[in-house]
Design a protein around this motif. Structure first.
Motif, mmCIF file in Angstrom:
data_model
loop_
_atom_site.group_PDB
_atom_site.id
_atom_site.type_symbol
_atom_site.label_atom_id
_atom_site.label_comp_id
_atom_site.label_asym_id
_atom_site.label_seq_id
_atom_site.Cartn_x
_atom_site.Cartn_y
_atom_site.Cartn_z
ATOM 1 N N ASP A 161 -24.916 -2.392 30.770
ATOM 2 C CA ASP A 161 -25.584 -2.200 29.584
ATOM 3 C C ASP A 161 -26.715 -3.138 29.512
ATOM 4 O O ASP A 161 -26.895 -4.563 29.707
ATOM 5 C CB ASP A 161 -24.675 -2.863 28.486
ATOM 6 C CG ASP A 161 -23.269 -2.055 28.409
ATOM 7 O OD1 ASP A 161 -23.737 -0.829 28.101
ATOM 8 O OD2 ASP A 161 -22.070 -2.417 28.494
ATOM 9 N N PRO A 162 -27.905 -2.602 28.663
ATOM 10 C CA PRO A 162 -28.961 -3.236 28.625
ATOM 11 C C PRO A 162 -28.579 -4.828 27.632
ATOM 12 O O PRO A 162 -27.722 -4.678 26.864
ATOM 13 C CB PRO A 162 -30.018 -2.593 27.899
ATOM 14 C CG PRO A 162 -29.449 -1.080 28.073
ATOM 15 C CD PRO A 162 -28.048 -1.096 28.319
ATOM 16 N N ARG A 163 -29.329 -5.722 27.885
ATOM 17 C CA ARG A 163 -29.261 -6.938 27.103
ATOM 18 C C ARG A 163 -30.517 -7.816 26.892
ATOM 19 O O ARG A 163 -31.327 -7.604 27.789
ATOM 20 C CB ARG A 163 -28.383 -7.907 28.011
ATOM 21 C CG ARG A 163 -28.663 -8.242 29.366
ATOM 22 C CD ARG A 163 -27.637 -8.637 30.146
ATOM 23 N NE ARG A 163 -27.923 -8.991 31.498
ATOM 24 C CZ ARG A 163 -28.186 -8.090 32.488
ATOM 25 N NH1 ARG A 163 -27.676 -6.989 32.244
ATOM 26 N NH2 ARG A 163 -28.387 -8.683 33.644
ATOM 27 N N VAL B 23 -28.638 3.542 35.976
ATOM 28 C CA VAL B 23 -28.119 2.288 35.293
ATOM 29 C C VAL B 23 -26.524 2.032 35.595
ATOM 30 O O VAL B 23 -25.912 2.826 35.710
ATOM 31 C CB VAL B 23 -28.468 2.715 33.607
ATOM 32 C CG1 VAL B 23 -27.956 1.326 33.025
ATOM 33 C CG2 VAL B 23 -29.765 3.249 33.460
ATOM 34 N N LEU C 100 -35.861 -7.075 27.733
ATOM 35 C CA LEU C 100 -34.514 -6.287 27.837
ATOM 36 C C LEU C 100 -34.473 -6.315 29.026
ATOM 37 O O LEU C 100 -35.431 -5.741 29.758
ATOM 38 C CB LEU C 100 -34.787 -5.302 26.923
ATOM 39 C CG LEU C 100 -33.669 -4.384 26.986
ATOM 40 C CD1 LEU C 100 -33.243 -3.745 25.642
ATOM 41 C CD2 LEU C 100 -33.665 -3.110 28.022
ATOM 42 N N VAL C 101 -33.251 -6.622 29.812
ATOM 43 C CA VAL C 101 -33.098 -6.256 31.127
ATOM 44 C C VAL C 101 -31.917 -5.648 31.232
ATOM 45 O O VAL C 101 -30.890 -5.623 30.470
ATOM 46 C CB VAL C 101 -33.000 -7.985 31.652
ATOM 47 C CG1 VAL C 101 -34.117 -8.489 31.620
ATOM 48 C CG2 VAL C 101 -31.758 -8.636 31.167
ATOM 49 N N PHE C 102 -31.781 -4.918 32.535
ATOM 50 C CA PHE C 102 -30.428 -4.619 32.730
ATOM 51 C C PHE C 102 -30.312 -4.121 34.380
ATOM 52 O O PHE C 102 -31.414 -4.196 34.912
ATOM 53 C CB PHE C 102 -30.239 -3.056 32.040
ATOM 54 C CG PHE C 102 -31.239 -1.909 32.153
ATOM 55 C CD1 PHE C 102 -31.215 -1.019 33.269
ATOM 56 C CD2 PHE C 102 -32.339 -1.936 31.388
ATOM 57 C CE1 PHE C 102 -32.232 -0.087 33.413
ATOM 58 C CE2 PHE C 102 -33.271 -1.028 31.564
ATOM 59 C CZ PHE C 102 -33.383 -0.008 32.618
ATOM 60 N N SER D 118 -23.963 -8.035 22.202
ATOM 61 C CA SER D 118 -25.356 -7.466 21.769
ATOM 62 C C SER D 118 -25.525 -8.112 20.165
ATOM 63 O O SER D 118 -26.730 -8.152 19.961
ATOM 64 C CB SER D 118 -25.247 -5.893 21.897
ATOM 65 O OG SER D 118 -24.334 -5.321 20.874
ATOM 66 N N TRP E 263 -34.137 2.126 24.408
ATOM 67 C CA TRP E 263 -33.618 1.178 25.675
ATOM 68 C C TRP E 263 -32.199 0.680 25.451
ATOM 69 O O TRP E 263 -31.413 0.616 26.393
ATOM 70 C CB TRP E 263 -34.800 -0.059 25.791
ATOM 71 C CG TRP E 263 -35.893 0.368 26.460
ATOM 72 C CD1 TRP E 263 -37.162 0.826 25.766
ATOM 73 C CD2 TRP E 263 -36.328 0.870 27.751
ATOM 74 N NE1 TRP E 263 -37.974 1.058 26.523
ATOM 75 C CE2 TRP E 263 -37.787 1.355 27.833
ATOM 76 C CE3 TRP E 263 -35.548 1.012 28.852
ATOM 77 C CZ2 TRP E 263 -38.314 1.612 28.976
ATOM 78 C CZ3 TRP E 263 -35.980 1.379 29.958
ATOM 79 C CH2 TRP E 263 -37.572 1.748 30.193
ATOM 80 N N GLN E 264 -32.011 -0.001 24.280
ATOM 81 C CA GLN E 264 -30.698 -0.744 24.056
ATOM 82 C C GLN E 264 -29.433 0.343 24.171
ATOM 83 O O GLN E 264 -28.357 -0.049 24.520
ATOM 84 C CB GLN E 264 -30.772 -1.306 22.846
ATOM 85 C CG GLN E 264 -31.672 -2.638 22.769
ATOM 86 C CD GLN E 264 -31.612 -3.406 21.537
ATOM 87 O OE1 GLN E 264 -31.633 -2.877 20.292
ATOM 88 N NE2 GLN E 264 -31.142 -4.686 21.672
#
Length: 939
Positions: free
Chosen positions: A138-140, A135, A156-158, A275, A195-196
């Motif tokens: 940050d996931p968003r 990774v 959710l994407v990262f 977030s 995930w977040q």
């Protein structure tokens, strides 16, 4: 004034330490940086052979120039002939060409590396694979704006870097390819939280489908779409990233007790953590061009370095400020300590383009301190750009990087001159600096923003001026809370509480600016629109310089701009003719979706809104143009995004009494979206009760569908047909309203009912009267029940649909059937927004472009034919009509008409329902509780 003149004017042998006027700007690094930047932007994604050819050509030309300048005797001949300037120019051109060649080469190699390995080829085949990755962001959550159909939810994407790929008939292969990971929506909340919570540097093993990137092809080699389940962690994040994550989490915890907007905004202002920023707050920041406050940049880094080297005003001085000289820290020690702070700043705030630009500029400034040299910010910016585009050519096309560099360059080059000009005209110095900074940044950044946003904010400069004083205070206190949270959370909460006041002020400025009717204007998108706006901005600057000498002309222009922003409803109606006076019903043009408005007619700007379309901005604009400021009730017919997606825009800046929904909570993600939006706005959520009757001003309406279940409907009239099973599909659960406007038209609003539900509606209400206006079901699709169209017999049939939509709406068959039945058919994809006025023979449909369509309709027999002995319904075209809009009339003859209709179209409909094994009705419900204004809406 030259440097020598400045030195002489100081009156001191060594000159002044803080001269009031500097010499000419040092541009020696600016043009090489621009050359490398332009070459990188062109070479990223370009074919390799063209990149190699361009780089070779630049290098060859540079070599020729250098040979001509550096050959033996060339310098001596140039001096003898007085051609020193020519030699210097040739050397500068050679430097430009070499920088361009370097930019093209690095970008070409970077692009080749991006496409290297098996992943891009697998993505082209849409293969299924297992990928091990690391990774890198940050996931968003995404903020989709679909054109219609069921809302897909927020994915959710990262960003990640693939390290190994297997599957698809391949053995495990080591790779190094940037990926965009997309986690499909609809996950349970605990799984989504896992995930977040992922941190950069975490190692994962994911299985999913590969696809080529639709956007960001110059940043990603492939897209990995993951379905369901939580992440499989194979490597924990590094200690540094865990520490940074703990700091960010501590700031979020410290701000938990703040009001909603301040709680969302404080982490964003401090470390770029967005977030918690809600879609409606994000839209307000976009409308006012305040989004740069959520992108960490030089101002945030300045807060980090201010204690070490002094305030920003001392950046141009050779002497240090701050704590470094007071603590006896050497120049090199100051540079090293500042470098450590910059590194920590990048880790905590994440290496976004604006962060990297600010960090590079800060590092170069610290290098000047460490070597004892005078700091010059423009060469530092140019050097930062040159180094960054050579290190990461993908930044050359990054909108964030472009905007950051342009804004900083404008503050260093354009703003000082504008500030001096304003001071010469009597503007106070601090106000002149603020105006010049905001105006210069907006002038150079707006053409880039419009390429992506296709609109221009008219309130950007005043909103930035009003918000700016609170930004520094919120950022300083935010960093203090960030540093304090790991050791003393109560103290951090106190600091965050104080920081919440300026953060809340910034959010209030954004919301107030976005709520103005003319907060923005539409503008052509793409590069053509950007060039057009740049030309318009240059022309406006030239005009503004002349207007200073003509106070009356300047005042008139300011007044026109103010009127364009405020757009008073009476003035707008006079200028545009929209909406027509006395309108009772309006259908907004929101693309592929539904958004309709029923005017209460009480002169207070009150209206009932039925569906809100897919886009918040379009829904908000429609209500602004109609002058709607108070909404006692929003009716959402069902939970598809083309009917609910614009809810935040309707709630924006208006008093809303309640949101009423259908009885079927499907799709789940969409119904949860509505509940969350209503809860955030503090608006109660109620259910539509079958058979419910209400009044508001001139309006009265009845909920016809979903219907009561027969075993719970003892009041059903004798001989009335019924259905049995509540709808299980969202479209078939659409709230259907029969609306009467006092001294106005009768309307039937069908939502997205499909033929089975349309048959059930006709079975449940065989006495359905003809109507003046029909909101055609499901955007005029081919799925219509002919018996319902025959029963409604509309004079105006209105279809809300998007231009060039992929569904083929409206169906030519449906349009033809409505026209054959005597209706005038209007559609938003061709006619734009539609407003209905008048009643009876004076019924009209007004269009924004000024056209007026009469709603007389054409006489004709009912579809499906007639039958001997069946009386013509009251209100039909061929016979006398009762009171306009009478709701489910019980006057004499209704039973015979019901029996007649039941023996024809309704009998066929009933047979069709039973043949499909469905009985369409809903469970009985009581009265709808607690609307916000009990005295406003009467049952």
């Amino acid at each position: 004034m030259t440097r020598r003149a400045v030195h002489t004017a100081s009156g001191h042998r060594l000159g002044a330490a803080n001269p009031r006027q500097e010499g000419p700007a040092d541009l020696r690094l600016v043009f090489p940086a621009l050359a490398a930047w332009a070459a990188s932007a062109l070479a990223v994604g370009a074919p390799g052979r063209w990149t190699a050819l361009g780089a070779a050509l630049c290098a060859a030309l540079a070599a020729l120039l250098l040979v001509s300048v550096l050959r033996p005797g060339a310098r001596r001949a140039a001096r003898a002939g007085g051609r020193d300037r020519i030699t210097a120019t040739a050397t500068a051109c050679a430097a430009l060409l070499l920088c361009a060649a370097a930019g093209a080469v690095t970008a070409g190699l970077w692009s080749a590396d991006l496409r290297r390995g098996p992943l891009p080829a697998l993505a082209e085949r849409y293969a299924h694979a297992t990928v091990e990755l690391r990774v890198t962001s940050d996931p968003r959550l995404t903020r989709p704006r679909p054109e219609g159909g069921p809302r897909a939810g927020r994915a959710l994407v990262f960003d990640a870097e693939a390290t190994e790929v297997s599957g698809a008939g391949r053995e495990a292969t080591a790779v190094r390819t940037p990926l965009l990971v997309v986690v499909r929506p609809g996950l349970p909340r605990p799984v989504l939280a896992r995930w977040q919570s992922l941190l950069p540097s975490t190692g994962l093993r994911l299985t999913g489908g590969l696809a080529p990137p639709l956007h960001g092809a110059d940043r990603y080699g492939a897209v990995l779409r993951v379905r369901g389940g939580g992440p499989e962690v194979i490597e924990s994040p590094s200690a540094v990233q865990r520490t940074a994550g703990a700091l960010r989490a501590g700031l979020r915890t410290a701000s938990d007790g703040l009001p909603r907007d301040a709680r969302a905004l404080l982490p964003g202002l401090t470390v770029g953590d967005t977030s918690r920023v809600t879609p409606d707050l994000q839209e307000a920041f976009e409308a006012t061009d305040l989004t740069h406050l959520l992108a960490v940049s030089g101002s945030n880094l300045g807060v980090v370095l201010i204690l070490l080297v002094g305030p920003p005003g001392r950046a141009l001085l050779a002497e240090r400020g701050g704590l470094a000289p007071r603590l006896g820290i050497t120049l090199r020690g100051t540079a090293l300590l500042g470098g450590g702070l910059i590194l920590a700043f990048v880790v905590v705030c994440r290496p976004e383009p604006s962060v990297l630009r600010a960090a590079a500029c800060g590092a170069i400034t610290l290098l000047a301190i460490g070597t004892g040299r005078r700091r010059s910010l423009l060469p530092a910016l140019a050097a930062a750009v040159l180094l960054l585009v050579l290190h990461d050519p993908g930044l050359a096309r990054s909108p964030g990087f472009v905007l950051s560099v342009l804004a900083t360059g404008a503050l260093l080059t354009i703003a000082p001159g504008w500030s001096a000009a304003l001071r010469r005209r009597g503007v106070p110095p601090r106000l002149a600096e603020a105006l010049a900074a905001a105006g210069a940044a907006q002038a150079v950044c707006a053409p880039v923003v419009v390429v992506l946003a296709t609109r221009v904010s008219l309130v950007a400069i005043p909103c930035n001026l009003i918000a700016e004083p609170a930004v520094a205070l919120a950022t300083v206190l935010g960093f203090a809370a960030l540093a304090t949270a790991p050791v003393a959370m109560p103290a951090a909460e106190v600091l965050a509480g104080v920081a919440g006041w300026p953060a809340g002020w910034i959010a209030a400025v954004a919301r107030a600016g976005a709520s103005l009717p003319g907060a923005w204007v539409d503008w052509p998108g793409g590069w053509r629109g950007g060039v057009l706006l740049a030309a318009a901005t240059a022309l406006a600057v030239l005009i503004a310089r002349r207007l200073w000498r003509r106070p009356w002309a300047a005042s008139a222009c300011a007044l026109l701009l103010l009127l364009a922003v405020l757009r008073p409803a009476p003035l707008t109606r006079v200028v545009t003719g929209w909406p027509p006076p006395g309108w009772s019903f309006a259908m907004c043009d929101v693309g592929q979706g539904d958004a309709t408005v029923l005017a209460a007619g009480d002169g207070t700007g009150a209206a009932v809104v039925v569906d809100v379309g897919p886009d918040p901005d379009l829904a908000d604009r429609c209500l602004r143009e109609l002058g709607v400021t108070r909404i006692p009730l929003i009716v959402l017919t069902h939970f598809h995004t083309d009917h609910i997606g614009g809810l935040s825009g309707v709630l924006r800046g208006r008093t809303v009494g309640a949101v009423q929904t259908t009885t079927l909570d499907e799709p789940r993600a969409q119904s949860a979206f509505v509940r969350a939006a209503a809860a955030e706005a503090g608006v109660p959520l109620v259910r539509a009760a079958p058979g419910e009757r209400r009044r508001l001003g001139r309006l009265s309406w009845q909920v016809l569908w979903p219907d009561r279940a027969p075993d719970r409907a003892p009041d059903r009239a004798p001989g009335r047909a019924s259905a049995a099973v509540p709808p299980t599909e969202p479209n078939d659960a659409s709230v259907t309203l029969l609306v009467r406007v006092e001294a106005g038209p009768v309307l039937l609003l069908l939502g997205d009912l499909e033929p089975p539900a349309q048959r059930g509606l006709l079975l449940a209400h065989p006495e359905l009267p003809p109507v003046d206006v029909l909101k055609v079901a499901h955007h005029g699709s081919a799925h219509q029940h002919p018996a319902l169209l025959a029963a409604a017999r509309p004079r105006l049939a209105l279809i809300s649909t998007g231009r060039d939509n992929p569904y083929g709406h409206p169906s030519p068959h449906t349009v033809g059937a409505l026209g054959a039945g005597g209706a005038v058919v209007l559609r938003t994809d061709r006619d734009g927004p539609i407003a209905v006025t008048g009643a009876g023979r004076s019924l009209r449909a007004g269009l924004r472009r000024g056209a007026v369509v009469t709603g007389r309709g054409r006489r004709g027999a009912r579809a499906g034919g007639g039958r001997a002995g069946c009386p013509r319904a009251s209100g039909a075209r061929g016979g006398p009509r009762g009171p306009p809009g009478e709701l489910l009339s019980d006057r004499a003859g209704s039973a015979s008409r019901a029996r007649c209709r039941g023996s024809q179209g309704d009998r066929r409909a009933e047979e069709g329902v039973h043949a499909e094994g469905r009985r369409l009705t809903t469970s009985r419900r009581g009265a709808v509780p607690g609307l916000a204004s009990p005295g406003t809406i009467r049952k």
